[in-house]
Design a protein around this motif. Structure first.
Motif, PDB file in Angstrom:
ATOM      1  N   GLY A  39       0.823  -1.200   0.000  1.00 52.03           N
ATOM      2  CA  GLY A  39       0.000   0.000   0.000  1.00 52.03           C
ATOM      3  C   GLY A  39       0.856   1.248   0.000  1.00 52.03           C
ATOM      4  N   LEU A  40       0.263   2.341  -0.436  1.00 53.65           N
ATOM      5  CA  LEU A  40       0.881   3.659  -0.369  1.00 53.65           C
ATOM      6  C   LEU A  40      -0.028   4.503   0.506  1.00 53.65           C
ATOM      7  CD1 LEU A  40       3.207   5.440  -1.636  1.00 53.65           C
ATOM      8  CD2 LEU A  40       1.395   6.357  -3.093  1.00 53.65           C
ATOM      9  N   SER A  41       0.483   4.945   1.643  1.00 60.07           N
ATOM     10  CA  SER A  41      -0.312   5.716   2.596  1.00 60.07           C
ATOM     11  C   SER A  41       0.170   7.148   2.616  1.00 60.07           C
ATOM     12  CB  SER A  41      -0.195   5.110   3.997  1.00 60.07           C
ATOM     13  OG  SER A  41      -0.709   3.805   4.018  1.00 60.07           O
ATOM     14  N   GLN A  42      -0.773   8.082   2.529  1.00 59.36           N
ATOM     15  CA  GLN A  42      -0.469   9.511   2.569  1.00 59.36           C
ATOM     16  C   GLN A  42      -1.118  10.090   3.818  1.00 59.36           C
ATOM     17  OE1 GLN A  42      -1.970  10.800  -1.217  1.00 59.36           O
ATOM     18  NE2 GLN A  42      -0.504   9.560  -2.340  1.00 59.36           N
ATOM     19  N   PHE A  43      -0.262  10.440   4.797  1.00 59.29           N
ATOM     20  CA  PHE A  43      -0.722  10.931   6.098  1.00 59.29           C
ATOM     21  C   PHE A  43      -0.679  12.452   6.130  1.00 59.29           C
ATOM     22  CE2 PHE A  43       0.621   6.639   6.994  1.00 59.29           C
ATOM     23  CZ  PHE A  43      -0.295   6.184   7.933  1.00 59.29           C
ATOM     24  N   LEU A  44      -1.810  13.065   6.405  1.00 61.00           N
ATOM     25  CA  LEU A  44      -1.864  14.515   6.585  1.00 61.00           C
ATOM     26  C   LEU A  44      -1.170  14.909   7.883  1.00 61.00           C
ATOM     27  CD1 LEU A  44      -5.599  15.140   5.618  1.00 61.00           C
ATOM     28  CD2 LEU A  44      -3.554  15.596   4.231  1.00 61.00           C
ATOM     29  N   PRO A  45      -0.844  16.204   8.060  1.00 62.05           N
ATOM     30  CA  PRO A  45      -0.303  16.640   9.342  1.00 62.05           C
ATOM     31  C   PRO A  45      -1.245  16.226  10.478  1.00 62.05           C
ATOM     32  CG  PRO A  45      -0.081  18.380   7.721  1.00 62.05           C
ATOM     33  CD  PRO A  45      -0.904  17.298   7.082  1.00 62.05           C
ATOM     34  N   GLY A  46      -0.688  15.618  11.510  1.00 70.93           N
ATOM     35  CA  GLY A  46      -1.477  15.135  12.634  1.00 70.93           C
ATOM     36  C   GLY A  46      -2.093  13.764  12.411  1.00 70.93           C
ATOM     37  N   GLY A  47      -1.999  13.244  11.194  1.00 70.45           N
ATOM     38  CA  GLY A  47      -2.552  11.931  10.891  1.00 70.45           C
ATOM     39  C   GLY A  47      -1.700  10.827  11.494  1.00 70.45           C
ATOM     40  N   GLY A  48      -2.281   9.651  11.596  1.00 75.02           N
ATOM     41  CA  GLY A  48      -1.526   8.542  12.152  1.00 75.02           C
ATOM     42  C   GLY A  48      -2.359   7.286  12.262  1.00 75.02           C
ATOM     43  N   ALA A  49      -1.882   6.367  13.077  1.00 80.78           N
ATOM     44  CA  ALA A  49      -2.569   5.096  13.299  1.00 80.78           C
ATOM     45  C   ALA A  49      -2.221   4.556  14.673  1.00 80.78           C
ATOM     46  CB  ALA A  49      -2.161   4.089  12.233  1.00 80.78           C
ATOM     47  N   GLY A  50      -3.159   3.783  15.239  1.00 77.99           N
ATOM     48  CA  GLY A  50      -2.919   3.138  16.513  1.00 77.99           C
ATOM     49  C   GLY A  50      -3.207   4.059  17.684  1.00 77.99           C
ATOM     50  N   PRO A  51      -2.782   3.617  18.848  1.00 81.12           N
ATOM     51  CA  PRO A  51      -1.968   2.437  19.110  1.00 81.12           C
ATOM     52  C   PRO A  51      -2.772   1.147  18.964  1.00 81.12           C
ATOM     53  CG  PRO A  51      -2.482   3.546  21.181  1.00 81.12           C
ATOM     54  CD  PRO A  51      -3.065   4.375  20.073  1.00 81.12           C
ATOM     55  N   ASP A  52      -2.157   0.188  18.289  1.00 75.00           N
ATOM     56  CA  ASP A  52      -2.723  -1.143  18.143  1.00 75.00           C
ATOM     57  C   ASP A  52      -1.661  -2.080  17.591  1.00 75.00           C
ATOM     58  OD1 ASP A  52      -2.583  -0.427  15.460  1.00 75.00           O
ATOM     59  OD2 ASP A  52      -4.727  -0.403  15.154  1.00 75.00           O
ATOM     60  N   SER A  53      -2.051  -3.330  17.378  1.00 73.78           N
ATOM     61  CA  SER A  53      -1.124  -4.311  16.830  1.00 73.78           C
ATOM     62  C   SER A  53      -1.873  -5.219  15.867  1.00 73.78           C
ATOM     63  CB  SER A  53      -0.490  -5.148  17.947  1.00 73.78           C
ATOM     64  OG  SER A  53      -1.482  -5.950  18.555  1.00 73.78           O
ATOM     65  N   THR A  54      -1.118  -5.995  15.112  1.00 74.02           N
ATOM     66  CA  THR A  54      -1.701  -6.999  14.224  1.00 74.02           C
ATOM     67  C   THR A  54      -0.981  -8.324  14.482  1.00 74.02           C
ATOM     68  OG1 THR A  54      -0.166  -6.502  12.431  1.00 74.02           O
ATOM     69  CG2 THR A  54      -2.262  -5.307  12.427  1.00 74.02           C
ATOM     70  N   PRO A  55      -1.589  -9.434  14.085  1.00 73.57           N
ATOM     71  CA  PRO A  55      -0.947 -10.727  14.309  1.00 73.57           C
ATOM     72  C   PRO A  55       0.129 -11.068  13.277  1.00 73.57           C
ATOM     73  CG  PRO A  55      -3.118 -11.042  13.373  1.00 73.57           C
ATOM     74  CD  PRO A  55      -2.956  -9.573  13.617  1.00 73.57           C
ATOM     75  N   PHE A  56       0.455 -10.129  12.396  1.00 74.22           N
ATOM     76  CA  PHE A  56       1.483 -10.366  11.388  1.00 74.22           C
ATOM     77  C   PHE A  56       2.368  -9.135  11.282  1.00 74.22           C
ATOM     78  CE2 PHE A  56      -1.659  -8.055   9.030  1.00 74.22           C
ATOM     79  CZ  PHE A  56      -2.855  -8.694   9.301  1.00 74.22           C
ATOM     80  N   GLU A  57       3.594  -9.314  10.799  1.00 74.88           N
ATOM     81  CA  GLU A  57       4.530  -8.186  10.714  1.00 74.88           C
ATOM     82  C   GLU A  57       4.153  -7.247   9.580  1.00 74.88           C
ATOM     83  OE1 GLU A  57       8.448  -9.730  10.057  1.00 74.88           O
ATOM     84  OE2 GLU A  57       8.075 -10.151   7.968  1.00 74.88           O
ATOM     85  N   LYS A  58       4.667  -6.026   9.677  1.00 72.03           N
ATOM     86  CA  LYS A  58       4.509  -5.035   8.618  1.00 72.03           C
ATOM     87  C   LYS A  58       5.827  -4.298   8.437  1.00 72.03           C
ATOM     88  CE  LYS A  58       1.173  -2.724  11.588  1.00 72.03           C
ATOM     89  NZ  LYS A  58       0.613  -3.853  12.229  1.00 72.03           N
ATOM     90  N   VAL A  59       6.028  -3.807   7.241  1.00 74.22           N
ATOM     91  CA  VAL A  59       7.208  -3.003   6.925  1.00 74.22           C
ATOM     92  C   VAL A  59       6.728  -1.638   6.464  1.00 74.22           C
ATOM     93  CG1 VAL A  59       9.218  -2.756   5.422  1.00 74.22           C
ATOM     94  CG2 VAL A  59       8.594  -5.015   6.301  1.00 74.22           C
ATOM     95  N   TYR A  60       7.313  -0.593   7.043  1.00 67.27           N
ATOM     96  CA  TYR A  60       7.039   0.788   6.628  1.00 67.27           C
ATOM     97  C   TYR A  60       8.286   1.346   5.961  1.00 67.27           C
ATOM     98  CZ  TYR A  60       3.241   0.733  10.133  1.00 67.27           C
ATOM     99  OH  TYR A  60       2.130   0.438  10.878  1.00 67.27           O
ATOM    100  N   VAL A  61       8.109   2.037   4.834  1.00 69.62           N
ATOM    101  CA  VAL A  61       9.196   2.742   4.152  1.00 69.62           C
ATOM    102  C   VAL A  61       8.709   4.162   3.887  1.00 69.62           C
ATOM    103  CG1 VAL A  61      10.747   2.826   2.169  1.00 69.62           C
ATOM    104  CG2 VAL A  61       9.915   0.605   2.990  1.00 69.62           C
ATOM    105  N   VAL A  62       9.373   5.163   4.482  1.00 74.06           N
ATOM    106  CA  VAL A  62       8.990   6.553   4.265  1.00 74.06           C
ATOM    107  C   VAL A  62       9.544   7.001   2.913  1.00 74.06           C
ATOM    108  CG1 VAL A  62       9.223   8.927   5.090  1.00 74.06           C
ATOM    109  CG2 VAL A  62       8.844   7.071   6.717  1.00 74.06           C
ATOM    110  N   ILE A  63       8.665   7.512   2.072  1.00 73.87           N
ATOM    111  CA  ILE A  63       9.046   7.996   0.746  1.00 73.87           C
ATOM    112  C   ILE A  63       9.258   9.517   0.768  1.00 73.87           C
ATOM    113  CG2 ILE A  63       8.346   8.135  -1.684  1.00 73.87           C
ATOM    114  CD1 ILE A  63       8.949   5.292  -0.617  1.00 73.87           C
ATOM    115  N   GLU A  64       8.386  10.211   1.465  1.00 76.18           N
ATOM    116  CA  GLU A  64       8.488  11.674   1.622  1.00 76.18           C
ATOM    117  C   GLU A  64       8.032  12.042   3.021  1.00 76.18           C
ATOM    118  OE1 GLU A  64       9.687  14.065  -0.338  1.00 76.18           O
ATOM    119  OE2 GLU A  64      10.117  12.699  -1.995  1.00 76.18           O
TER     120      GLU A  64
END
Length: 116
Positions: A39-64
């Protein structure tokens, strides 16, 4: 080879996310990846996620931009091309604390029992 053009990417709503637009670049489609989706996620200022967890790993790569990742009380700021792996079951929160959009690639395995 499976090609999907950016113009064909469909938005998706991720649970417990705020101030974000997510686009599915690859996955959940015939001929696409067999093990994970991207996925490609575009977070506005103040945007975010969690706190929470998932039963599988995830990888985040910041593009900008920058993203603050909070795990176990520790805060790490990821900048352009920085990445991190969040382990299965690890509680994390991510927050865009800057005044510009943060764009991230997200790679997540399919949930157990889900096949494209």
């Amino acid at each position: 080879m499976h090609v999907k053009r950016f113009a064909a990417a469909k938005p998706y709503d991720a649970p417990n996310h705020r101030g974000v637009v997510g686009l599915r670049l690859q996955g959940f489609e015939p001929g696409g990846p067999a093990n994970q989706w991207v996925g490609l996620s575009q977070f506005l200022p103040g945007g975010g996620a969690g706190p929470d967890s998932t039963p599988f790993e995830k990888v985040y790569v910041v593009i900008e931009g920058e993203m603050t990742v909070i795990v176990g009380g520790q805060e790490i700021v990821l900048g352009r091309y920085d990445s991190c792996t969040i382990a299965p079951g690890e509680i994390r929160e991510i927050v865009n604390r800057r005044n510009d959009v943060c764009t991230m690639l997200v790679v997540i395995p399919y949930p157990p029992g889900v096949k494209p």
